[in-house]
Motif scaffolding. Structure first.
Motif, PDB file in Angstrom:
ATOM      1  N   LEU A 275       0.809  -1.227   0.000  1.00 36.43           N
ATOM      2  CA  LEU A 275       0.000   0.000   0.000  1.00 36.43           C
ATOM      3  C   LEU A 275       0.847   1.285   0.000  1.00 36.43           C
ATOM      4  CD1 LEU A 275      -2.722  -1.241   2.508  1.00 36.43           C
ATOM      5  CD2 LEU A 275      -3.069  -0.783   0.079  1.00 36.43           C
ATOM      6  N   CYS A 276       2.144   1.137  -0.239  1.00 40.85           N
ATOM      7  CA  CYS A 276       2.994   2.333  -0.297  1.00 40.85           C
ATOM      8  C   CYS A 276       3.481   2.499  -1.727  1.00 40.85           C
ATOM      9  CB  CYS A 276       4.217   2.186   0.606  1.00 40.85           C
ATOM     10  SG  CYS A 276       3.795   2.137   2.348  1.00 40.85           S
ATOM     11  N   GLY A 277       3.339   3.668  -2.281  1.00 40.42           N
ATOM     12  CA  GLY A 277       3.838   3.914  -3.637  1.00 40.42           C
ATOM     13  C   GLY A 277       3.367   5.254  -4.131  1.00 40.42           C
ATOM     14  N   SER A 278       3.695   5.523  -5.380  1.00 40.71           N
ATOM     15  CA  SER A 278       3.268   6.759  -5.987  1.00 40.71           C
ATOM     16  C   SER A 278       1.731   6.762  -6.031  1.00 40.71           C
ATOM     17  CB  SER A 278       3.887   6.764  -7.381  1.00 40.71           C
ATOM     18  OG  SER A 278       3.251   7.624  -8.202  1.00 40.71           O
ATOM     19  N   ARG A 279       1.119   7.869  -5.648  1.00 41.08           N
ATOM     20  CA  ARG A 279      -0.340   8.018  -5.503  1.00 41.08           C
ATOM     21  C   ARG A 279      -0.888   7.340  -4.245  1.00 41.08           C
ATOM     22  NH1 ARG A 279       0.286   7.618 -10.938  1.00 41.08           N
ATOM     23  NH2 ARG A 279      -0.232   9.510 -12.095  1.00 41.08           N
ATOM     24  N   SER A 280      -0.040   7.042  -3.263  1.00 44.87           N
ATOM     25  CA  SER A 280      -0.614   6.695  -1.951  1.00 44.87           C
ATOM     26  C   SER A 280      -0.585   7.974  -1.119  1.00 44.87           C
ATOM     27  CB  SER A 280       0.140   5.555  -1.265  1.00 44.87           C
ATOM     28  OG  SER A 280       1.503   5.842  -1.133  1.00 44.87           O
ATOM     29  N   VAL A 281      -1.684   8.209  -0.393  1.00 42.95           N
ATOM     30  CA  VAL A 281      -1.825   9.442   0.399  1.00 42.95           C
ATOM     31  C   VAL A 281      -2.049   9.047   1.862  1.00 42.95           C
ATOM     32  CG1 VAL A 281      -3.173  11.562   0.722  1.00 42.95           C
ATOM     33  CG2 VAL A 281      -2.926  10.581  -1.574  1.00 42.95           C
ATOM     34  N   PHE A 282      -1.126   9.482   2.716  1.00 40.91           N
ATOM     35  CA  PHE A 282      -1.211   9.150   4.140  1.00 40.91           C
ATOM     36  C   PHE A 282      -1.542  10.410   4.935  1.00 40.91           C
ATOM     37  CE2 PHE A 282       1.642   5.892   2.409  1.00 40.91           C
ATOM     38  CZ  PHE A 282       1.001   4.746   2.868  1.00 40.91           C
ATOM     39  N   ALA A 283      -2.731  10.404   5.560  1.00 39.37           N
ATOM     40  CA  ALA A 283      -3.109  11.559   6.382  1.00 39.37           C
ATOM     41  C   ALA A 283      -2.379  11.508   7.716  1.00 39.37           C
ATOM     42  CB  ALA A 283      -4.612  11.539   6.612  1.00 39.37           C
ATOM     43  N   HIS A 284      -1.995  12.666   8.194  1.00 38.03           N
ATOM     44  CA  HIS A 284      -1.359  12.914   9.505  1.00 38.03           C
ATOM     45  C   HIS A 284       0.134  12.593   9.506  1.00 38.03           C
ATOM     46  CE1 HIS A 284      -5.260  13.943  10.867  1.00 38.03           C
ATOM     47  NE2 HIS A 284      -5.727  12.760  10.491  1.00 38.03           N
ATOM     48  N   SER A 285       0.508  11.328   9.661  1.00 34.24           N
ATOM     49  CA  SER A 285       1.928  10.944   9.569  1.00 34.24           C
ATOM     50  C   SER A 285       2.782  11.761  10.530  1.00 34.24           C
ATOM     51  CB  SER A 285       2.414  11.133   8.121  1.00 34.24           C
ATOM     52  OG  SER A 285       1.540  10.458   7.248  1.00 34.24           O
ATOM     53  N   ILE A 286       2.389  11.717  11.794  1.00 33.65           N
ATOM     54  CA  ILE A 286       3.073  12.542  12.798  1.00 33.65           C
ATOM     55  C   ILE A 286       4.205  11.778  13.485  1.00 33.65           C
ATOM     56  CG2 ILE A 286       2.751  13.704  15.032  1.00 33.65           C
ATOM     57  CD1 ILE A 286      -0.129  14.359  14.110  1.00 33.65           C
ATOM     58  N   HIS A 287       3.886  10.578  13.977  1.00 38.24           N
ATOM     59  CA  HIS A 287       4.839   9.872  14.833  1.00 38.24           C
ATOM     60  C   HIS A 287       5.621   8.862  13.978  1.00 38.24           C
ATOM     61  CE1 HIS A 287       2.568  11.821  18.006  1.00 38.24           C
ATOM     62  NE2 HIS A 287       1.462  11.369  17.421  1.00 38.24           N
ATOM     63  N   LEU A 288       6.640   9.358  13.308  1.00 36.59           N
ATOM     64  CA  LEU A 288       7.401   8.525  12.358  1.00 36.59           C
ATOM     65  C   LEU A 288       8.891   8.660  12.628  1.00 36.59           C
ATOM     66  CD1 LEU A 288       5.574   9.535   9.024  1.00 36.59           C
ATOM     67  CD2 LEU A 288       5.221   7.447  10.347  1.00 36.59           C
ATOM     68  N   ASP A 289       9.633   7.548  12.448  1.00 35.41           N
ATOM     69  CA  ASP A 289      11.088   7.654  12.585  1.00 35.41           C
ATOM     70  C   ASP A 289      11.722   7.918  11.212  1.00 35.41           C
ATOM     71  OD1 ASP A 289      11.224   5.225  11.243  1.00 35.41           O
ATOM     72  OD2 ASP A 289      11.521   4.036  13.062  1.00 35.41           O
ATOM     73  N   ASP A 290      13.042   8.117  11.224  1.00 38.09           N
ATOM     74  CA  ASP A 290      13.701   8.500   9.963  1.00 38.09           C
ATOM     75  C   ASP A 290      13.619   7.382   8.914  1.00 38.09           C
ATOM     76  OD1 ASP A 290      14.215  10.960  10.935  1.00 38.09           O
ATOM     77  OD2 ASP A 290      16.316  10.569  11.443  1.00 38.09           O
ATOM     78  N   GLU A 291      13.644   6.133   9.391  1.00 37.97           N
ATOM     79  CA  GLU A 291      13.540   5.030   8.425  1.00 37.97           C
ATOM     80  C   GLU A 291      12.184   5.088   7.696  1.00 37.97           C
ATOM     81  OE1 GLU A 291      14.854   1.414  10.275  1.00 37.97           O
ATOM     82  OE2 GLU A 291      13.957   0.242   8.639  1.00 37.97           O
ATOM     83  N   ASN A 292      11.133   5.403   8.462  1.00 39.03           N
ATOM     84  CA  ASN A 292       9.794   5.580   7.851  1.00 39.03           C
ATOM     85  C   ASN A 292       9.821   6.691   6.817  1.00 39.03           C
ATOM     86  OD1 ASN A 292       7.918   5.143  10.968  1.00 39.03           O
ATOM     87  ND2 ASN A 292       8.583   3.620   9.498  1.00 39.03           N
ATOM     88  N   LEU A 293      10.413   7.816   7.192  1.00 39.74           N
ATOM     89  CA  LEU A 293      10.426   8.969   6.268  1.00 39.74           C
ATOM     90  C   LEU A 293      11.199   8.624   4.999  1.00 39.74           C
ATOM     91  CD1 LEU A 293      10.844  11.952   8.766  1.00 39.74           C
ATOM     92  CD2 LEU A 293       8.789  11.289   7.497  1.00 39.74           C
ATOM     93  N   ASN A 294      12.298   7.893   5.170  1.00 42.39           N
ATOM     94  CA  ASN A 294      13.076   7.514   3.974  1.00 42.39           C
ATOM     95  C   ASN A 294      12.266   6.592   3.067  1.00 42.39           C
ATOM     96  OD1 ASN A 294      15.153   9.083   4.794  1.00 42.39           O
ATOM     97  ND2 ASN A 294      16.238   7.434   5.870  1.00 42.39           N
ATOM     98  N   LEU A 295      11.526   5.677   3.681  1.00 46.98           N
ATOM     99  CA  LEU A 295      10.693   4.788   2.862  1.00 46.98           C
ATOM    100  C   LEU A 295       9.608   5.571   2.122  1.00 46.98           C
ATOM    101  CD1 LEU A 295       9.572   1.260   3.624  1.00 46.98           C
ATOM    102  CD2 LEU A 295       7.802   2.850   2.961  1.00 46.98           C
ATOM    103  N   LEU A 296       8.986   6.519   2.826  1.00 48.07           N
ATOM    104  CA  LEU A 296       7.941   7.338   2.185  1.00 48.07           C
ATOM    105  C   LEU A 296       8.523   8.112   1.007  1.00 48.07           C
ATOM    106  CD1 LEU A 296       6.229   8.608   5.457  1.00 48.07           C
ATOM    107  CD2 LEU A 296       5.110   7.208   3.696  1.00 48.07           C
TER     108      LEU A 296
END
Ligand code: GUN
Ligand code: ZN
Length: 461
Positions: A275-296
């Motif tokens: 469910l992650c890719g171009s045209r995926s939209v994640f609302a909020h996304s507040i509590h994330l670590d750097d690995e998460n941000l890199n994946l996004l």
């Protein structure tokens, strides 16, 4: 900054043009905008922008070309700007705006799930959808990324109403198969097949004015099976969107880790299901670590930053600097009804106020609410700014319509006008809204929108 004439070089093939005269303010990037105080926006009869520039220069171009048939609408000193993009909003929740007193999970139980259950009643669902799209238009929102409810018929009706009213949306039926009241739980297979049918019917409608988003509510209300099937369905429908919530509150994050003990993180639950890719939209996304941000970033996912909602439910603070330095694309979302306002002007203000130590400039907020949102949604080749060849989604804004605004604001520097929009702005400043060149709201018609509201109030909300 000053504007210059630009047009797409295409000769007007004899179709009628409409020329809007006013003060054009058009985003370029986080730090820059194009400023054309005596500007003209030339719109073709098929709703595309034919040219943008100084009227004095464009006028001579057009008068030198005999046979061009143009209607001129003079907006005086009013602003002409691209329409607002709301990257995350819930249609069925318009009746619940302002009901507070709780954090996310108990707020959902107390107000939202009962309100959404009412959408099994199609005639009620139709009334609320009509009201919802009228409200978007009078708030100057020309593209919204919309959650409906689990109900297929109500979602189909919402698409029909948006289609008829000329509104633009990326929308989808919600998928849920656990941890919710019985009235909102579905059989996973039916949830998937209803979504598939709706996408087949509506994705790409009217040359892409309506687009489909597969919409699993959040990890808590989905089994692994539902998420996996949703991932497969999304991957097999190129061009569609995937829209969900991610890491909004700490309590929610903890619950996700107890429901999915094998996942490394909340984001990993979605990623493992494709469910992650171009045209995926994640609302909020507040509590994330750097690995998460890199994946996004790596997967070109988009985030919808919803500061008004985050204030309202006390969910936390969007890590804007870390998101930007990771290169993750994001825009703004109202998240009505957790966000207590539809106006993206108000959301811009909250995006500044919610950061305790960082100043987010009006220029950047204007960009995020328009072109930045379009870019995150991979639609910036068509939307988000006023350039020749793009679709004519724009608003006419008159800050003096709001009494609290300085009376002479339109005489000030453009940066000060933008600042007034961000810090004082709301729906009262919107004079007219256009989507693909068609007027979907004009202030004098406001009485009609409120009579729609009175009709809706016939029933309990
Ligand atoms: N997470 C799951 N559902 C919702 C919702 O309806 N609103 C918000 N703000 N967060 C959610
Ligand atoms: Zn939401």
């Amino acid at each position: 900054m000053s504007g210059s004439v630009s047009n797409n070089g295409c000769a007007n093939k004899g179709g009628a043009l409409t020329v809007y005269l006013g003060h054009i303010v058009d985003p370029i990037d986080e730090d820059n905008y194009r400023d054309i105080p005596e500007g003209a926006l030339v719109v073709s009869s098929d709703g595309l922008i034919e040219a943008v520039g100084n009227w004095s220069e464009l006028e001579s171009h057009y008068s030198a070309n005999a046979g061009i048939n143009a209607r001129v609408i003079n907006c005086g000193q009013k602003l002409i700007m691209p329409g607002m993009i709301d990257m995350h909003i819930h249609l069925p929740q318009v009746t619940q705006i302002g009901k507070s007193g709780d954090t996310l999970l108990s707020w959902l139980e107390k107000y939202i799930f009962p309100a959404e259950s009412r959408f099994s009643d199609l005639s009620y669902a139709e009334k609320i959808a009509a009201w919802f799209f009228d409200q978007l238009a009078c708030n100057g929102t020309t593209l919204a990324v919309v959650f409906t409810t689990i109900h297929k018929e109500a979602t189909d009706a919402a698409f029909s109403i948006a289609a008829a009213k000329g509104m633009r949306a990326i929308m989808g039926k919600v998928l849920m198969d656990r941890n919710a009241p019985a009235a909102l739980l579905e059989d996973s297979k039916k949830s998937i097949s209803d979504s598939e049918n709706l996408a087949a019917k509506w994705h790409g409608h009217d040359d892409g004015r309506l687009l489909y988003a597969f919409t699993p509510r959040f990890a808590i209300t989905a089994t692994d099976e539902l998420l996996n099937e949703c991932g497969k369905l999304w991957q097999s429908n190129p061009g569609t969107y995937m829209h969900t919530h991610l890491s909004e509150s700490i309590e929610e994050v903890k619950k996700v880790s107890s429901l999915f003990p094998d996942s490394r993180s909340y984001l990993d639950v979605y990623d493992r299901s494709g469910l992650c890719g171009s045209r995926s939209v994640f609302a909020h996304s507040i509590h994330l670590d750097d690995e998460n941000l890199n994946l996004l970033h790596r997967k070109k996912c988009a985030l919808a930053h919803c500061p008004s909602s985050n204030f309202f439910l006390k969910s936390g603070i969007f890590p804007i600097e870390r998101v930007k330095s990771a290169g993750v694309q994001f825009g703004l979302g109202s998240d009505v009804a957790a966000g207590p306002q539809m106006s993206i002007f108000g959301v811009m203000k909250d995006a500044n106020f919610i950061q305790p130590q960082i100043w987010i400039s009006p220029r950047e907020l204007f960009y995020r609410a328009t072109r930045g949102g379009a870019k995150a949604l991979q639609l910036d080749d068509r939307l988000g700014s006023l350039e020749s060849g793009k679709e004519a989604d724009f608003i006419i804004v008159d800050p003096t319509l709001k009494n609290a605004c300085p009376r002479d604001i339109l005489e000030h520097e453009t940066d000060d006008i933008l600042s007034a929009l961000v810090f004082l702005g709301d729906d009262r400043m919107i004079d007219a809204t256009y989507i693909r060149g068609r007027q979907v709201f004009k202030r004098e018609e406001e009485a009609n929108a409120s009579s729609e509201l009175h009709k809706v109030r016939g029933g309990k909300q």
